[in-house]
Design a protein around this motif. Structure first.
Motif, mmCIF file in Angstrom:
data_model
loop_
_atom_site.group_PDB
_atom_site.id
_atom_site.type_symbol
_atom_site.label_atom_id
_atom_site.label_comp_id
_atom_site.label_asym_id
_atom_site.label_seq_id
_atom_site.Cartn_x
_atom_site.Cartn_y
_atom_site.Cartn_z
ATOM 1 N N GLY A 192 -4.605 -9.295 2.640
ATOM 2 C CA GLY A 192 -4.381 -8.102 2.998
ATOM 3 C C GLY A 192 -4.005 -7.821 4.749
ATOM 4 N N ARG A 193 -3.346 -8.864 5.093
ATOM 5 C CA ARG A 193 -2.839 -8.791 6.535
ATOM 6 C C ARG A 193 -1.518 -8.147 6.516
ATOM 7 N N LEU A 194 -1.501 -6.635 7.302
ATOM 8 C CA LEU A 194 -0.303 -6.071 7.051
ATOM 9 C C LEU A 194 0.996 -6.615 7.707
ATOM 10 N N LEU A 195 1.865 -6.439 6.950
ATOM 11 C CA LEU A 195 3.172 -7.292 7.628
ATOM 12 C C LEU A 195 4.123 -5.974 8.120
ATOM 13 N N GLU A 196 4.678 -5.308 7.419
ATOM 14 C CA GLU A 196 5.645 -4.060 8.040
ATOM 15 C C GLU A 196 5.586 -2.905 7.164
ATOM 16 N N LYS A 197 6.186 -1.673 7.554
ATOM 17 C CA LYS A 197 6.221 -0.565 6.735
ATOM 18 C C LYS A 197 7.755 -0.370 6.251
ATOM 19 N N VAL A 198 7.789 -0.274 5.017
ATOM 20 C CA VAL A 198 8.978 -0.122 4.336
ATOM 21 C C VAL A 198 9.140 0.991 3.339
ATOM 22 N N ALA A 199 10.412 1.337 3.195
ATOM 23 C CA ALA A 199 10.677 2.449 2.169
ATOM 24 C C ALA A 199 10.817 1.897 0.834
ATOM 25 N N GLU A 200 10.868 0.739 0.536
ATOM 26 C CA GLU A 200 11.036 0.196 -0.870
ATOM 27 C C GLU A 200 10.229 -0.740 -1.214
ATOM 28 N N VAL A 201 9.758 -0.977 -2.182
ATOM 29 C CA VAL A 201 8.589 -1.913 -2.686
ATOM 30 C C VAL A 201 9.318 -3.012 -3.026
ATOM 31 N N PRO A 202 9.078 -4.254 -2.678
ATOM 32 C CA PRO A 202 9.981 -5.641 -2.946
ATOM 33 C C PRO A 202 9.476 -5.823 -4.563
ATOM 34 N N ALA A 203 10.439 -6.450 -5.414
ATOM 35 C CA ALA A 203 10.205 -6.621 -6.662
ATOM 36 C C ALA A 203 9.009 -7.421 -6.978
ATOM 37 N N TYR A 204 8.789 -8.479 -6.129
ATOM 38 C CA TYR A 204 7.519 -9.258 -6.185
ATOM 39 C C TYR A 204 6.229 -8.917 -5.638
ATOM 40 N N SER A 205 5.988 -7.900 -5.336
ATOM 41 C CA SER A 205 4.715 -7.311 -4.975
ATOM 42 C C SER A 205 3.968 -6.196 -5.732
ATOM 43 N N ALA A 206 2.804 -6.139 -5.748
ATOM 44 C CA ALA A 206 2.048 -5.069 -6.671
ATOM 45 C C ALA A 206 2.010 -3.807 -5.591
ATOM 46 N N THR A 207 2.205 -2.750 -6.236
ATOM 47 C CA THR A 207 1.748 -1.517 -5.271
ATOM 48 C C THR A 207 0.378 -1.246 -5.631
ATOM 49 N N VAL A 208 -0.074 -0.738 -4.502
ATOM 50 C CA VAL A 208 -1.705 -0.246 -4.491
ATOM 51 C C VAL A 208 -1.817 1.203 -4.204
ATOM 52 N N SER A 209 -2.459 2.100 -5.099
ATOM 53 C CA SER A 209 -2.618 3.347 -4.787
ATOM 54 C C SER A 209 -4.099 3.733 -4.767
ATOM 55 N N GLY A 210 -4.284 4.837 -4.159
ATOM 56 C CA GLY A 210 -5.716 5.428 -4.078
ATOM 57 C C GLY A 210 -6.474 4.915 -2.789
ATOM 58 N N ILE A 211 -5.616 4.191 -1.938
ATOM 59 C CA ILE A 211 -6.382 3.623 -0.800
ATOM 60 C C ILE A 211 -5.369 3.991 0.260
ATOM 61 N N ALA A 212 -5.947 5.146 1.077
ATOM 62 C CA ALA A 212 -5.187 5.490 2.422
ATOM 63 C C ALA A 212 -5.565 4.522 3.476
ATOM 64 N N LEU A 213 -4.546 4.100 4.450
ATOM 65 C CA LEU A 213 -5.012 3.121 5.479
ATOM 66 C C LEU A 213 -5.472 3.870 6.662
ATOM 67 N N PHE B 240 0.797 -1.266 -0.129
ATOM 68 C CA PHE B 240 0.044 -0.057 0.057
ATOM 69 C C PHE B 240 1.015 1.211 -0.123
ATOM 70 N N ASP B 241 0.525 2.017 -1.030
ATOM 71 C CA ASP B 241 1.633 3.309 -0.926
ATOM 72 C C ASP B 241 1.022 4.324 -0.075
ATOM 73 N N CYS B 242 1.790 4.771 0.909
ATOM 74 C CA CYS B 242 1.394 5.672 1.916
ATOM 75 C C CYS B 242 1.265 7.043 1.760
ATOM 76 N N GLY B 243 1.965 7.365 0.351
ATOM 77 C CA GLY B 243 1.953 8.841 -0.106
ATOM 78 C C GLY B 243 3.030 9.579 0.543
ATOM 79 N N ASP B 244 4.106 9.031 1.320
ATOM 80 C CA ASP B 244 4.926 9.829 1.784
ATOM 81 C C ASP B 244 6.263 9.054 1.663
ATOM 82 N N GLY B 245 6.423 8.202 0.407
ATOM 83 C CA GLY B 245 7.439 7.571 0.331
ATOM 84 C C GLY B 245 7.618 6.178 0.974
ATOM 85 N N ASN B 246 6.812 5.843 1.763
ATOM 86 C CA ASN B 246 6.938 4.428 2.274
ATOM 87 C C ASN B 246 5.605 3.815 2.003
#
Length: 254
Positions: A133-154, A119-125
């Motif tokens: 949809g179970r949250l795991l951890e907050k990171v600064a870079e998206v792993p190559a094997y995951s899909a970014t999700v934009s438009g949804i604030a958590l 999930f794109d936090c909008g602040d670079g994280n």
């Protein structure tokens, strides 16, 4: 009289023998119990711990979270409590099996979560999440094997908790899309999901196809047909296109 005395004496003797027999049985039971406890305590201790299925965490990290130590009793330990400790402490562990292998070995088999989306936090994280949809951890870079999700604030994101959309109307569409991708084993091909508007849901498939769902009620049917549509396009030599399911039909613009 002598006969009566003889009968009484025989009865007393019989009762005494029965009492002695009961005492012997009790003593024997105690000895057997003590022998079993001694054997359990001395011979069945944890001397070897084998961990299988782990790539994210080291074996030592997993063993440490169990609360089990070398030398602990193999039979008396609470393996279910150990399983709970692992799952509560290590977010990337999905399931755990602990088996005893007598006389001295403990086997821990783990299955790690499938990292699916960020999930794109909008602040670079980004908040990483599994296929449910179970949250795991907050990171600064998206792993190559995951899909970014934009438009949804958590809303109040926490590790180990299923995501909650700040805009509640976006919760159901995202849940529906996750379930459809999981049911059709498509996560590995998705690189981007966009839910800016609930009537304009889109995603990128195989990095080359723009998939338009429109509303959430088209998602299940569209995802079920998507791979067949893409396979047909590739057969025809079309390796990049816009696939639109938004009106219930299938429109392709290459």
């Amino acid at each position: 009289a002598p006969a009566a005395k003889s009968v009484g004496s025989a009865r007393r003797k019989s009762r005494a023998q029965k009492r002695r027999a009961r005492i012997y049985i009790c003593i024997a039971s105690v000895l057997v119990t003590l022998s079993v406890l001694f054997a359990v305590t001395v011979f069945f201790t944890v001397d070897i711990i084998e961990v299988n299925g782990n790539t994210v965490y080291t074996s030592d990290e997993i063993i440490d979270k169990t609360g089990i130590h070398f030398g602990d009793n193999l039979l008396l330990m609470d393996k279910f409590q150990a399983i709970d400790r692992i799952k509560e402490s290590l977010m990337f562990i999905d399931s755990v099996e602990i088996r005893r292998s007598l006389p001295n070995k403990l086997i821990i088999n783990v299955t790690e979560v499938v990292l699916a989306i960020a999930f794109d936090c909008g602040d670079g994280n980004y908040w990483l999440a599994d296929t449910n949809g179970r949250l795991l951890e907050k990171v600064a870079e998206v792993p190559a094997y995951s899909a970014t999700v934009s438009g949804i604030a958590l809303k109040n994101p926490l590790p180990g908790k299923v995501f909650t959309a700040l805009e509640s109307e976006k919760q159901q569409p995202m849940e529906t899309l996750l379930a459809a991708l999981e049911a059709n084993d498509c996560f590995q091909y998705v690189s981007n999901i966009r839910i800016e508007k609930i009537y304009d849901i889109r995603m990128t498939y195989k990095d080359r196809y723009e998939v338009i769902f429109g509303r959430s009620d088209t998602i299940d049917n569209a995802v079920a047909k998507l791979e067949l549509v893409v396979s047909e396009l590739e057969t025809q030599g079309t390796y990049s296109a816009e696939i639109d399911f938004s009106d219930g039909s299938i429109r392709v613009v290459s």
